[in-house]
Structures are given as C-alpha cells and as structure tokens.
Design a protein around this motif. Structure first.
Motif, mmCIF file in Angstrom:
data_model
loop_
_atom_site.group_PDB
_atom_site.id
_atom_site.type_symbol
_atom_site.label_atom_id
_atom_site.label_comp_id
_atom_site.label_asym_id
_atom_site.label_seq_id
_atom_site.Cartn_x
_atom_site.Cartn_y
_atom_site.Cartn_z
ATOM 1 N N ILE A 187 35.467 26.599 31.606
ATOM 2 C CA ILE A 187 36.745 26.322 31.192
ATOM 3 C C ILE A 187 37.262 27.676 32.733
ATOM 4 N N GLU A 188 36.796 29.278 31.846
ATOM 5 C CA GLU A 188 37.129 30.003 31.604
ATOM 6 C C GLU A 188 35.967 30.564 32.794
ATOM 7 N N GLY A 189 35.235 30.341 32.645
ATOM 8 C CA GLY A 189 34.272 31.452 33.947
ATOM 9 C C GLY A 189 34.269 30.553 35.175
ATOM 10 N N GLY A 190 35.272 29.669 35.416
ATOM 11 C CA GLY A 190 35.453 28.791 36.529
ATOM 12 C C GLY A 190 34.620 27.783 36.915
ATOM 13 N N TRP A 191 34.008 27.737 35.631
ATOM 14 C CA TRP A 191 33.091 26.608 36.407
ATOM 15 C C TRP A 191 33.118 25.227 36.509
ATOM 16 N N VAL A 192 34.627 24.354 36.301
ATOM 17 C CA VAL A 192 35.004 23.553 36.131
ATOM 18 C C VAL A 192 35.961 22.872 37.444
ATOM 19 N N LEU A 216 35.328 35.877 41.594
ATOM 20 C CA LEU A 216 36.780 36.383 41.088
ATOM 21 C C LEU A 216 36.814 35.232 41.008
ATOM 22 N N LEU A 217 37.715 35.481 39.706
ATOM 23 C CA LEU A 217 38.219 34.378 38.136
ATOM 24 C C LEU A 217 40.001 35.062 38.209
ATOM 25 N N ARG A 218 40.750 33.882 37.570
ATOM 26 C CA ARG A 218 42.366 34.587 37.938
ATOM 27 C C ARG A 218 41.741 35.400 36.366
ATOM 28 N N LEU A 269 42.525 49.609 42.316
ATOM 29 C CA LEU A 269 43.762 49.681 43.406
ATOM 30 C C LEU A 269 44.208 50.489 43.860
ATOM 31 N N ASN A 270 44.747 50.325 44.847
ATOM 32 C CA ASN A 270 45.182 51.194 45.245
ATOM 33 C C ASN A 270 46.651 50.555 45.972
ATOM 34 N N GLN A 271 47.217 51.683 45.073
ATOM 35 C CA GLN A 271 48.866 51.885 44.516
ATOM 36 C C GLN A 271 49.373 52.022 44.979
ATOM 37 N N PRO A 272 50.582 51.882 45.723
ATOM 38 C CA PRO A 272 51.364 51.987 47.288
ATOM 39 C C PRO A 272 52.457 53.240 45.772
ATOM 40 N N ALA A 273 52.719 54.460 46.805
ATOM 41 C CA ALA A 273 53.920 55.120 45.879
ATOM 42 C C ALA A 273 54.701 54.491 44.937
ATOM 43 N N GLY A 274 55.818 55.106 43.463
ATOM 44 C CA GLY A 274 56.724 54.378 43.806
ATOM 45 C C GLY A 274 56.598 53.593 42.407
ATOM 46 N N LEU A 275 55.452 52.775 42.333
ATOM 47 C CA LEU A 275 55.392 51.713 41.644
ATOM 48 C C LEU A 275 55.133 52.011 40.126
ATOM 49 N N ASP A 276 55.853 51.449 38.836
ATOM 50 C CA ASP A 276 54.974 51.779 37.564
ATOM 51 C C ASP A 276 54.216 50.423 37.179
ATOM 52 N N PHE A 277 53.429 50.239 36.663
ATOM 53 C CA PHE A 277 52.570 49.554 36.250
ATOM 54 C C PHE A 277 52.295 48.052 36.210
ATOM 55 N N ASP A 278 53.718 47.728 35.866
ATOM 56 C CA ASP A 278 54.234 46.172 35.736
ATOM 57 C C ASP A 278 53.857 45.650 37.203
ATOM 58 N N ALA A 279 55.212 46.594 38.623
ATOM 59 C CA ALA A 279 54.945 46.460 39.259
ATOM 60 C C ALA A 279 53.642 46.681 40.242
ATOM 61 N N ALA A 280 52.172 47.343 39.510
ATOM 62 C CA ALA A 280 51.509 48.027 40.390
ATOM 63 C C ALA A 280 50.284 46.499 39.684
ATOM 64 N N GLN A 281 50.870 45.906 38.642
ATOM 65 C CA GLN A 281 50.249 44.606 37.736
ATOM 66 C C GLN A 281 49.956 43.344 39.201
ATOM 67 N N ARG A 282 51.581 43.393 39.568
ATOM 68 C CA ARG A 282 51.982 41.788 40.272
ATOM 69 C C ARG A 282 51.434 41.936 41.431
ATOM 70 N N LEU A 283 50.842 43.195 42.219
ATOM 71 C CA LEU A 283 50.196 43.346 44.066
ATOM 72 C C LEU A 283 48.675 42.996 43.185
ATOM 73 N N LEU A 284 48.697 42.435 42.188
ATOM 74 C CA LEU A 284 46.766 41.974 42.043
ATOM 75 C C LEU A 284 47.159 40.085 42.049
ATOM 76 N N SER A 285 46.534 39.692 43.332
ATOM 77 C CA SER A 285 46.204 38.243 42.743
ATOM 78 C C SER A 285 44.321 38.400 43.791
ATOM 79 N N PRO A 286 44.305 37.029 44.284
ATOM 80 C CA PRO A 286 42.533 36.852 44.656
ATOM 81 C C PRO A 286 43.220 37.528 46.198
ATOM 82 N N ASP A 287 44.281 37.059 46.855
ATOM 83 C CA ASP A 287 45.024 37.454 48.232
ATOM 84 C C ASP A 287 44.577 38.880 48.418
#
Length: 233
Positions: free
Chosen positions: A26-31, A99-101, A69-87
């Motif tokens: 399941i964790e491997g995205g096979w199910v 790609l796995l969540r 990540l090509n991080q835009p200026a002015g973001l902290d780590f939490d905000a940078a993490q929120r940019l990460l998604s499959p899209d």
C-alpha cells in the motif's frame, strides 16, 4: 452488509500476504481501490469496492527521497513544503521515480537560503543526504546569481576577491551588466547583501542555483524535481 474494514486487512484476505507485506504494498503505491491508487493502510473499504494489486507489485520499502524545490523568495520552510504536490512536480523531471504521496512526508531541510533569496532548497527524507550536507557545509560551494543596481566601486571585484574588512574573500564575477555570480561556502545570513553594499551596489533579487555539484537547472519557481541517482552534492 458488513462494516468497512482497513485496506491492509482486505489485501491480506485477497492475497494471503502478511500484515507487513500488505502495508508495504500500500505504501509503495501498488494497491488500487475502484481503480484509484490508495497509499494509506488504514483507508476503509466497503464490501462492494474493488481492491487490486497493480502489475509488478513488490512488497519493498521505498527508498527515502530527496526533492529539489525552486523556492520563491520570502517563504519559510512550512510554506515551502506546502508547495510540494504531485501537480507541482516539474514536467521535464528526468528522474526515473514513481511518484508517491509518501515522498512528501517527514521531509527535513538544511543549508538555508540567504534572507529574501529564491532558488534551490533541498528537502530530504534521507538521513545520509542530510548528514552529508551538514557535515560538509564548510566545503560545499553554493552559487548565487544576484541582480544588482548602482555603480560598483573601482576595482570592486578584486576587492571582493581579497576580502573587505570583516568580510571574507569571495569568488565573484559579472554574469551580465546587472547580475553578479557569487560562489561561496557556508555563507552566513545576509553576507551577500553585505558584499554588495561594500562595493556600492544594492541587491534587487538573488537566486541560489547550485549546491556543490547539484544545480536547480531549469525548474521554474514553485516547482520541484527529484535528486537524480547520479547526482552528488
């Protein structure tokens, strides 16, 4: 009708695998559940839902991932993490990675960007990568491209290369008429602005484009790619 049960339990019933193997599938995205990949072992499935293993499924723990990540200026780590998604994965990423969540969980960063800078930010699940970056921080060259305004003082580049007052020597060169390149190791916060101010320049923007042997490349701002297998910091 019976109550919904955990996906891992349904998979055990279907395949006869162990609980740990079910979790790894399941964790491997096979199910899939009704044709959609589900990566949460605790996901509840009802009697009428179709649970299946994808072709080639193996009950192996996935390798820890490192994301760039090509991080835009002015973001902290939490905000940078929120940019990460499959899209937001760079469409031209050449890394051969499914790609796995789960790749977005338990990420850590180090070698922070200069204040107000954009560019390469390393986010990793891999303790070996994190240790490498931390232990070799004083050896790894970081490269920044800096947009500046104003007129450089006479012999400004040479002065930067020799060191100015409490500012250490630094590799600096013109990229074009308005952009400087700086290559420096383990820079303290704000030092690039201090370098520029010392030779009469004002920083308009700056972007980190490389750490050691790993560049951000053509990844657009706000998007990310995987660290390639052959890439080394």
């Amino acid at each position: 009708m019976t109550d919904p049960i955990r996906l891992s339990k349904r998979l055990i019933e279907l395949t006869g695998c162990s609980r740990r193997e079910a979790e790894l599938y399941i964790e491997g995205g096979w199910v899939t559940v009704d044709g959609e990949v589900v990566e949460q072992a605790q996901f509840k499935v009802a009697d009428g839902q179709v649970v299946a293993l994808l072709p080639g499924a193996t009950p192996d723990a996935h390798e820890p991932m490192t994301l760039l990540l090509n991080q835009p200026a002015g973001l902290d780590f939490d905000a940078a993490q929120r940019l990460l998604s499959p899209d937001s994965r760079w469409p031209d990423d050449r890394a051969q990675v499914r790609l796995l969540r789960s790749h977005f969980a338990r990420l850590t960063t180090t070698l922070a960007l200069q204040p107000d800078a954009s560019g390469l930010l390393v986010l990793t699940q891999d303790w070996r990568t994190l240790r490498k970056l931390n232990e070799d921080a004083s050896k790894l060259e970081q490269e920044y491209v800096v947009e500046v305004s104003g007129e450089m003082a006479p012999n400004g580049l040479e002065r930067l290369k020799r060191g100015l007052g409490d500012l250490p020597p630094v590799k600096a060169s013109w990229q074009n008429e308005t952009h400087l390149r700086f290559a420096l190791k383990n820079p303290r916060p704000g030092v690039i602005k201090a370098f520029c101010k010392a030779v009469g320049l004002h920083v308009k923007s700056m972007k980190r484009i490389r750490i050691g042997g790993v560049p951000i490349g053509k990844v657009p701002a706000g998007q990310w790619r995987y660290l390639g297998q052959a890439e080394r910091f």
